[in-house]
Design a protein around this motif. Structure first.
Motif, PDB file in Angstrom:
ATOM      1  N   TYR A 207     -24.337 -48.423 -70.759  1.00  0.00           N
ATOM      2  CA  TYR A 207     -24.510 -49.702 -70.076  1.00  0.00           C
ATOM      3  C   TYR A 207     -25.151 -50.730 -71.004  1.00  0.00           C
ATOM      4  N   LEU A 208     -26.107 -50.295 -71.823  1.00  0.00           N
ATOM      5  CA  LEU A 208     -26.703 -51.222 -72.792  1.00  0.00           C
ATOM      6  C   LEU A 208     -25.653 -51.743 -73.771  1.00  0.00           C
TER       7      LEU A 208
ATOM      8  N   ASP B 177     -34.820 -52.855 -77.281  1.00  0.00           N
ATOM      9  CA  ASP B 177     -35.809 -53.381 -76.342  1.00  0.00           C
ATOM     10  C   ASP B 177     -35.849 -52.581 -75.038  1.00  0.00           C
ATOM     11  N   TYR B 178     -34.905 -51.673 -74.871  1.00  0.00           N
ATOM     12  CA  TYR B 178     -34.765 -50.936 -73.614  1.00  0.00           C
ATOM     13  C   TYR B 178     -34.779 -49.442 -73.913  1.00  0.00           C
ATOM     14  N   GLN B 179     -35.763 -48.746 -73.387  1.00  0.00           N
ATOM     15  CA  GLN B 179     -35.945 -47.329 -73.662  1.00  0.00           C
ATOM     16  C   GLN B 179     -35.683 -46.501 -72.404  1.00  0.00           C
TER      17      GLN B 179
ATOM     18  N   GLY C 213     -37.294 -43.220 -64.233  1.00  0.00           N
ATOM     19  CA  GLY C 213     -38.059 -44.246 -63.551  1.00  0.00           C
ATOM     20  C   GLY C 213     -38.241 -45.531 -64.325  1.00  0.00           C
ATOM     21  N   ALA C 214     -37.671 -45.624 -65.526  1.00  0.00           N
ATOM     22  CA  ALA C 214     -37.787 -46.875 -66.286  1.00  0.00           C
ATOM     23  C   ALA C 214     -37.128 -48.011 -65.514  1.00  0.00           C
TER      24      ALA C 214
ATOM     25  N   LEU D  23     -32.277 -53.104 -63.821  1.00  0.00           N
ATOM     26  CA  LEU D  23     -31.824 -51.856 -64.415  1.00  0.00           C
ATOM     27  C   LEU D  23     -32.849 -50.760 -64.165  1.00  0.00           C
ATOM     28  N   LEU D  24     -32.395 -49.671 -63.561  1.00  0.00           N
ATOM     29  CA  LEU D  24     -33.222 -48.489 -63.326  1.00  0.00           C
ATOM     30  C   LEU D  24     -32.582 -47.300 -64.014  1.00  0.00           C
ATOM     31  N   SER D  25     -33.403 -46.362 -64.454  1.00  0.00           N
ATOM     32  CA  SER D  25     -32.842 -45.148 -65.043  1.00  0.00           C
ATOM     33  C   SER D  25     -33.471 -43.909 -64.419  1.00  0.00           C
ATOM     34  N   SER D  26     -32.664 -42.856 -64.372  1.00  0.00           N
ATOM     35  CA  SER D  26     -33.088 -41.578 -63.799  1.00  0.00           C
ATOM     36  C   SER D  26     -32.556 -40.458 -64.666  1.00  0.00           C
ATOM     37  N   TYR D  27     -33.257 -39.337 -64.651  1.00  0.00           N
ATOM     38  CA  TYR D  27     -32.635 -38.146 -65.205  1.00  0.00           C
ATOM     39  C   TYR D  27     -31.337 -37.886 -64.455  1.00  0.00           C
TER      40      TYR D  27
END
Length: 237
Positions: free
Chosen positions: A169-170, A184-186, A190-191, A201-205
């Motif tokens: 997506y990045l 800039d996006y790690q 839960g980020a 933008l949310l991230s999950s395992y």
């Protein structure tokens, strides 16, 4: 028939047709066809989809859920994302509890399951050997992801399941000029980032069996991601 026909605009149906006919990655196409012929013992009587898998959901979606690739005996068999495998068995009950899916069980693309306010897709549309697509294969698939994203104008929140989906997506955001640096996006579970274009933008395992069976990802952790996604999307909880 395409992999997903529910609540879908003519443009998304056209994109779905293009995706399911794609032959850009010979390694992946040969692998998926081969799996569809040999099958898993439990599914010997099943006819495998064994084609690229398009996205699925509500064309008015406010939440885009982005995974890695079809499961080899899941979406590669059933023709719908996260359907017929352990990851889907973990995810859909959570989506159902939060009002984003009409049923908690995803068995086949004709099982009557519908999504509300959500669209599910992946950065790679063919099941890769070992769940490891090559960088060139991810690039080959990027236009399919871009086409679906651009046909979903109401999306306000993107939930990336796993680092490959996050990076994919990045790459789209970088290509379209929304961001200037991926660094800039790690990724982490839960980020959260508010993007320059106003999207969230949310991230999950990833809800793979590797993560859920080991406890790295549990149901409350996963549910919190989607509860926040609902809130950010402006959906009543």
């Amino acid at each position: 028939m395409t992999a997903s026909t529910h609540s879908t605009s003519p443009l998304l149906l056209q994109i779905s047709e293009t995706i399911t006919k794609c032959e850009r990655c010979p390694r992946l196409r040969d692998y998926c066809r081969g799996i569809g012929e040999t099958k898993r013992r439990a599914y010997l009587e099943h006819t495998y989809w064994a084609r690229p898998v398009s996205g699925f959901g509500d064309h008015r979606a406010r939440i885009l859920i982005l995974g890695l690739a079809p499961g080899v005996h899941g979406a590669n068999r059933t023709g719908r994302p996260f359907t017929g495998d352990g990851a889907g068995n973990f995810m859909y009950p959570v989506l159902h509890d939060l009002g984003l899916a009409t049923k908690p069980d995803a068995v086949s693309r004709d099982d009557g399951l519908r999504l509300r306010h959500a669209w599910i897709a992946s950065v790679v549309r063919c099941a890769p050997p070992g769940d490891k697509p090559l960088p060139a294969e991810i690039r080959n698939c990027s236009s399919h992801l871009a086409a679906e994203i651009e046909a979903l104008p109401r999306v306000r929140v993107v939930v990336c399941l796993g680092k490959i989906a996050f990076d994919g997506y990045l790459a789209y955001l970088l290509h379209t000029g929304v961001i200037t640096r991926k660094s800039d996006y790690q990724f982490s579970h839960g980020a959260y980032y508010q993007l320059p274009n106003g999207l969230h933008l949310l991230s999950s395992y990833h809800p793979s069996l590797r993560n859920t069976n080991t406890g790295r990802l549990n149901r409350p952790m996963f549910a919190r991601i989607f509860l926040r996604a609902r809130e950010l999307a402006g959906l009543a909880v």
